[in-house]
Design an enzyme around this catalytic site. Structure first.
Site, mmCIF file in Angstrom:
data_model
loop_
_atom_site.group_PDB
_atom_site.id
_atom_site.type_symbol
_atom_site.label_atom_id
_atom_site.label_comp_id
_atom_site.label_asym_id
_atom_site.label_seq_id
_atom_site.Cartn_x
_atom_site.Cartn_y
_atom_site.Cartn_z
ATOM 1 N N SER A 22 27.680 -1.237 9.815
ATOM 2 C CA SER A 22 26.704 0.020 9.225
ATOM 3 C C SER A 22 27.385 0.708 8.252
ATOM 4 O O SER A 22 26.814 1.836 7.859
ATOM 5 C CB SER A 22 25.900 0.481 10.405
ATOM 6 O OG SER A 22 26.753 1.386 11.439
ATOM 7 N N HIS A 155 -17.124 9.960 -5.143
ATOM 8 C CA HIS A 155 -17.540 8.721 -5.267
ATOM 9 C C HIS A 155 -16.836 8.210 -6.726
ATOM 10 O O HIS A 155 -17.362 7.380 -7.513
ATOM 11 C CB HIS A 155 -18.796 8.132 -5.309
ATOM 12 C CG HIS A 155 -19.264 8.453 -3.884
ATOM 13 N ND1 HIS A 155 -19.462 7.787 -2.668
ATOM 14 C CD2 HIS A 155 -19.893 9.599 -3.524
ATOM 15 C CE1 HIS A 155 -20.149 8.411 -1.899
ATOM 16 N NE2 HIS A 155 -20.277 9.593 -2.245
ATOM 17 N N SER A 276 6.171 2.112 -24.626
ATOM 18 C CA SER A 276 5.934 0.693 -24.688
ATOM 19 C C SER A 276 6.795 -0.037 -25.569
ATOM 20 O O SER A 276 7.295 0.361 -26.640
ATOM 21 C CB SER A 276 4.417 0.205 -24.941
ATOM 22 O OG SER A 276 4.481 -1.244 -25.421
ATOM 23 N N LYS A 282 1.657 3.554 -27.429
ATOM 24 C CA LYS A 282 1.527 3.841 -26.067
ATOM 25 C C LYS A 282 2.268 5.104 -25.642
ATOM 26 O O LYS A 282 3.329 5.203 -26.114
ATOM 27 C CB LYS A 282 1.863 2.729 -25.016
ATOM 28 C CG LYS A 282 1.104 1.337 -25.311
ATOM 29 C CD LYS A 282 -0.355 1.383 -24.704
ATOM 30 C CE LYS A 282 -0.585 1.962 -23.383
ATOM 31 N NZ LYS A 282 -0.224 1.026 -22.460
ATOM 32 N N ASN A 284 2.939 6.220 -21.409
ATOM 33 C CA ASN A 284 2.456 5.679 -20.174
ATOM 34 C C ASN A 284 3.069 6.568 -18.958
ATOM 35 O O ASN A 284 3.752 7.286 -19.293
ATOM 36 C CB ASN A 284 3.254 4.388 -19.857
ATOM 37 C CG ASN A 284 2.536 3.332 -20.884
ATOM 38 O OD1 ASN A 284 1.252 3.217 -21.160
ATOM 39 N ND2 ASN A 284 3.470 2.111 -21.138
ATOM 40 N N GLU A 289 2.620 6.356 -11.547
ATOM 41 C CA GLU A 289 2.218 5.049 -11.162
ATOM 42 C C GLU A 289 3.267 4.781 -9.890
ATOM 43 O O GLU A 289 3.134 4.243 -9.070
ATOM 44 C CB GLU A 289 2.522 4.099 -12.127
ATOM 45 C CG GLU A 289 1.514 4.187 -13.109
ATOM 46 C CD GLU A 289 1.529 3.238 -14.292
ATOM 47 O OE1 GLU A 289 1.317 2.074 -14.493
ATOM 48 O OE2 GLU A 289 2.238 3.834 -15.276
ATOM 49 N N GLN A 321 20.291 0.754 15.499
ATOM 50 C CA GLN A 321 21.079 1.048 14.205
ATOM 51 C C GLN A 321 20.043 0.701 13.155
ATOM 52 O O GLN A 321 20.504 1.298 12.149
ATOM 53 C CB GLN A 321 22.277 -0.010 14.230
ATOM 54 C CG GLN A 321 22.903 -0.003 13.033
ATOM 55 C CD GLN A 321 24.416 -0.881 13.032
ATOM 56 O OE1 GLN A 321 25.242 -0.411 13.798
ATOM 57 N NE2 GLN A 321 24.263 -2.098 12.458
#
Ligand code: ARG
Length: 461
Positions: A22, A155, A276, A282, A284, A289, A321
């Site tokens: 580990s 809604h 983009s 674009k 974004n 997200e 672990q």
């Protein structure tokens, strides 16, 4: 050499080591492991199991090991299966026979649990601080938004206008509960397992209470079996982070919607948006997200750990672990996500004209008309039907809604004035409501809450 070489004829198989080590991920417990060892050594010295000279030698070796780990000169050796083994091995190299006494009365089982609790205590405070930073930004943006309003939705249909500040503060209150949960978990896990040994305590005159106090824990364990096998605290941390991630995901989803051309409520700062590779126009909302997506990852980490814990017999099992990677990843993702989202919210531009235009439909004040009738003594259910019928007739094209309201014998010009832009939101005056008066009070309460929570995170609240 393994920690158990005396009992075993052959050394471990390469496949065993490859599967069970580990060290690659528990390295980050190094500082907490060393703190635990320091307290353990001082405890052994207090009860006479180490002489003052031996304790000084081991503490010095621990200091040197800590320095090597910090400055990157620490060298790993074959058989270092986890950070705890590696540190003990190095301390023994440095302090000789005194170093070989470090593990007296201790097992990795109580040692690991101790380091992990120390780690969680600190990290929970760090996460809480960053949640508070996001809340503070939401408050700043709320103040800046003043009396601007937007449609409130149910809604995802326009329902009633609400102040932008009210909407932003809704997220801040949600986050306040996250802070509360993080701090409650921090309090609950503030228990030292050191002295539980492998599972049963010790024949040696250990001092678990003194060691707990030395490490700054509020208490020591009550039951050694429970102490080494309890990972409730990790599950709780993962739950808190998963729920926080769900909340950040909801903020993310709104920012995705709000930054779309369809809504156009916000414009993202260039530094917190992406472009983009193909479409030059674009912009974004990738942070938003990913905030949405990471919630899935954190929920998976929580459910994964719960499945790992389910059905484990007392006491320690190597399964435990598997608590570390999800914990570390969840914490990393949370801290990164909070930083990115906080920057995104701090820098975006609110298009309050677009918001107001979307909220100014006269239908958004329909309930105000029903309440106008209520004040005149009409039972609400009948008032609702009267206004509903006018809405239907207006939508059917008979006349403009406001004209129908003006012409109605029980409504008239005074009622029609309620449909004017900005009127409905100013009339939301009840405590905790969406209008300017209660939102001003709410802002004060949120500021007070933030100051209190900052103090609680720092440990004086
Ligand atoms: N790396 C291990 C863990 O995190 C250490 C404990 C191993 N203990 C044992 N008895 N095999 O759980």
């Amino acid at each position: 050499m393994t920690l158990w070489h005396g009992r075993f004829g052959d050394g471990p198989a390469a496949e065993l080591l490859a599967y069970t080590v580990s060290l690659p991920f528990d390295r980050r417990l190094a500082g907490d492991d060393i703190d635990g060892s320091r307290a353990h050594v001082r405890g052994l010295a207090r009860v006479g199991l180490l002489t003052a000279e031996e304790a000084a030698a081991v503490l010095d070796a621990l200091d040197r090991t800590a320095a090597e780990l910090t400055d990157g000169t620490f060298e790993l050796a074959e058989g270092d299966e986890d950070i705890h083994t590696a540190i003990e091995r190095r301390v023994t190299e440095l302090a000789g026979d005194a170093g070989a006494k470090l593990h007296t009365g201790r097992s990795r089982n109580d040692q690991v649990a101790t380091a992990l609790r120390l780690y969680c205590k600190r990290e929970l405070g760090r996460v809480a601080e960053r949640v508070l930073d996001l809340q503070a930004v939401l408050v700043d943006r709320a103040v800046e938004a003043g009396d601007a309003y937007l449609p409130g939705y149910t809604h995802l249909q326009r329902a009633q206008p609400v102040l932008v500040a009210h909407h932003l503060l809704a997220h801040a209150w949600t986050l306040a509960r996250d802070v509360d949960r993080l701090l409650a978990t921090r309090t609950r896990l503030d228990v030292s397992p050191l002295g539980a040994g492998a599972l049963a305590g010790s024949s040696l005159p250990l001092d678990p209470d003194g060691v707990a106090a030395d490490l700054g824990f509020a208490a020591r364990f009550e039951n050694s079996l429970d102490a080494v096998s309890d990972r409730d605290f990790v599950a709780e941390v993962l739950f808190n982070l998963a729920l926080l991630a769900v909340h950040l995901s909801r903020v993310g989803e709104e920012l995705v919607l709000w930054s779309s051309d369809e809504f156009g409520f916000v414009r993202l700062d260039d530094a917190y948006a992406t472009g983009s590779s193909m479409l030059p126009q674009k912009k974004n909302p990738d942070i938003a997200e990913l905030a949405r997506a990471k919630a899935g990852r954190l929920i998976g980490q929580l459910t994964g750990l719960l499945a790992t814990l389910k059905g484990l017999p007392l006491a320690y099992n190597r399964d435990l672990q598997e608590d570390k990677e999800p914990l570390f990843d969840a914490l990393d993702q949370t801290v990164l996500g909070l930083g990115a989202l906080t920057g995104m919210v701090a820098t975006l531009r609110l298009d309050t004209a677009r918001m107001a235009a979307a909220a100014d439909s006269p239908y958004a004040a329909a309930v105000d008309l029903a309440e106008f009738l209520v004040v005149a003594g009409v039972p609400f259910r009948r008032a609702h039907a009267v206004v509903g019928e006018l809405v239907r007739r207006a939508l059917d094209g008979e006349a403009a809604f406001a004209d129908l309201v003006r012409a109605h014998p029980d409504l008239g010009a005074e009622a029609a004035a309620l449909l004017e832009p900005g009127v409905a939101v100013r009339r939301r005056t009840t405590p905790g409501g969406a209008g300017p008066a209660p939102v001003a009070a709410q802002l004060d309460r949120m500021r007070t809450r933030l100051a209190q929570d900052r103090a609680r995170v720092a440990g004086d609240g």
